[in-house]
Design an enzyme around this catalytic site. Structure first.
Site, PDB file in Angstrom:
ATOM      1  N   LYS A   1       0.834  -1.206   0.000  1.00 48.57           N
ATOM      2  CA  LYS A   1       0.000   0.000   0.000  1.00 48.57           C
ATOM      3  C   LYS A   1       0.875   1.266   0.000  1.00 48.57           C
ATOM      4  CE  LYS A   1      -3.806  -2.314   2.478  1.00 48.57           C
ATOM      5  NZ  LYS A   1      -4.735  -2.211   3.635  1.00 48.57           N
TER       6      LYS A   1
ATOM      7  N   TYR B   1     -12.340  -2.181  -3.056  1.00 48.37           N
ATOM      8  CA  TYR B   1     -12.834  -2.266  -1.682  1.00 48.37           C
ATOM      9  C   TYR B   1     -14.363  -2.252  -1.612  1.00 48.37           C
ATOM     10  CZ  TYR B   1      -8.189  -1.865   0.508  1.00 48.37           C
ATOM     11  OH  TYR B   1      -6.911  -2.103   0.951  1.00 48.37           O
TER      12      TYR B   1
ATOM     13  N   ASN C   1      -1.696  -0.214   7.274  1.00 42.44           N
ATOM     14  CA  ASN C   1      -1.207  -1.560   7.599  1.00 42.44           C
ATOM     15  C   ASN C   1      -0.418  -2.209   6.465  1.00 42.44           C
ATOM     16  OD1 ASN C   1      -3.322  -2.202   5.944  1.00 42.44           O
ATOM     17  ND2 ASN C   1      -4.450  -3.423   7.446  1.00 42.44           N
TER      18      ASN C   1
ATOM     19  N   HIS D   1      -1.905  -5.372   1.265  1.00 42.57           N
ATOM     20  CA  HIS D   1      -3.200  -6.006   0.992  1.00 42.57           C
ATOM     21  C   HIS D   1      -2.945  -7.398   0.434  1.00 42.57           C
ATOM     22  CE1 HIS D   1      -7.201  -6.835  -0.545  1.00 42.57           C
ATOM     23  NE2 HIS D   1      -6.577  -7.325  -1.602  1.00 42.57           N
TER      24      HIS D   1
ATOM     25  N   GLU E   1      -9.689  -9.705  -7.933  1.00 42.96           N
ATOM     26  CA  GLU E   1      -8.697  -8.638  -7.754  1.00 42.96           C
ATOM     27  C   GLU E   1      -7.593  -8.716  -8.812  1.00 42.96           C
ATOM     28  OE1 GLU E   1      -7.690  -9.132  -3.590  1.00 42.96           O
ATOM     29  OE2 GLU E   1      -9.668  -8.396  -2.964  1.00 42.96           O
TER      30      GLU E   1
END
Ligand code: DAT
Ligand code: MG
Length: 148
Positions: A9, A49, A112, A115, A126
């Site tokens: 990310k 998302y 975080n 992904h 995805e």
């Protein structure tokens, strides 16, 4: 062979841990099938998302994932979807075990680092959202004989 979609990310790219993250999956024995540094449009972020669109943090999540470049990857291997999730650690870094990517590199759930697809269905969806067929490379490595 099973494939998963993994993405460093924007926080991971800014903090310079692309290489360390790639190294963990390489050393584990997984096989890299595609990778690119890219920016995510608002439309792609909302699709990616989509399952979270009713959650209170959805707006923040879309703003964050579009806030800078990401490093998108497709990795292949036996049980790679569930094993990559184990290697990533729990969603909230305050619960991710040391030794996992989030446990080692992240502090808060909003930032975080990585992904990873959570099921075969989401992996297929995805990968299709982020990669064109011709961007995935099929090749063999002699080392596979020492992994399997
Ligand atoms: P994961 O990324 O482990 O698959 P998820 O799909 O439940 O976790 O959520 C997607 C991302 O949304 C997650 O990586 C960080 C963010 N997120 C999840 N829960 C959150 C919360 N309670 N507050 C803020 N951001 C959250
Ligand atoms: Mg998820």
């Amino acid at each position: 062979m099973e494939k998963t979609f993994l993405m460093v990310k924007p926080d991971g790219v800014q903090r310079g841990v692309i290489g360390e993250i790639v190294a963990r999956f390489e050393k584990k024995g997984f096989h890299l099938a595609g990778a690119k540094l890219m920016s995510i449009s608002k439309e792609l972020a909302e699709q990616h998302y989509g399952e979270h669109k009713e959650r209170p943090f959805f707006g923040e999540l879309v703003d964050f994932i579009t806030s800078g470049p990401v490093f998108a990857m497709v990795w292949e291997g036996e049980n790679v979807i569930s094993t990559a999730r184990l290697m990533m650690g729990a969603t909230n870094p305050k619960e991710s075990a040391p030794g996992t990517i989030r446990g080692d590199f992240a502090v808060t759930v909003g930032k975080n680092i990585i992904h990873g697809s959570d099921s075969p269905e989401s992996a297929e969806r995805e990968i299709g959202l982020f990669f064109k067929q011709e961007e995935l490379v099929e090749y063999s490595k002699l080392i596979s004989e020492w992994v399997y």
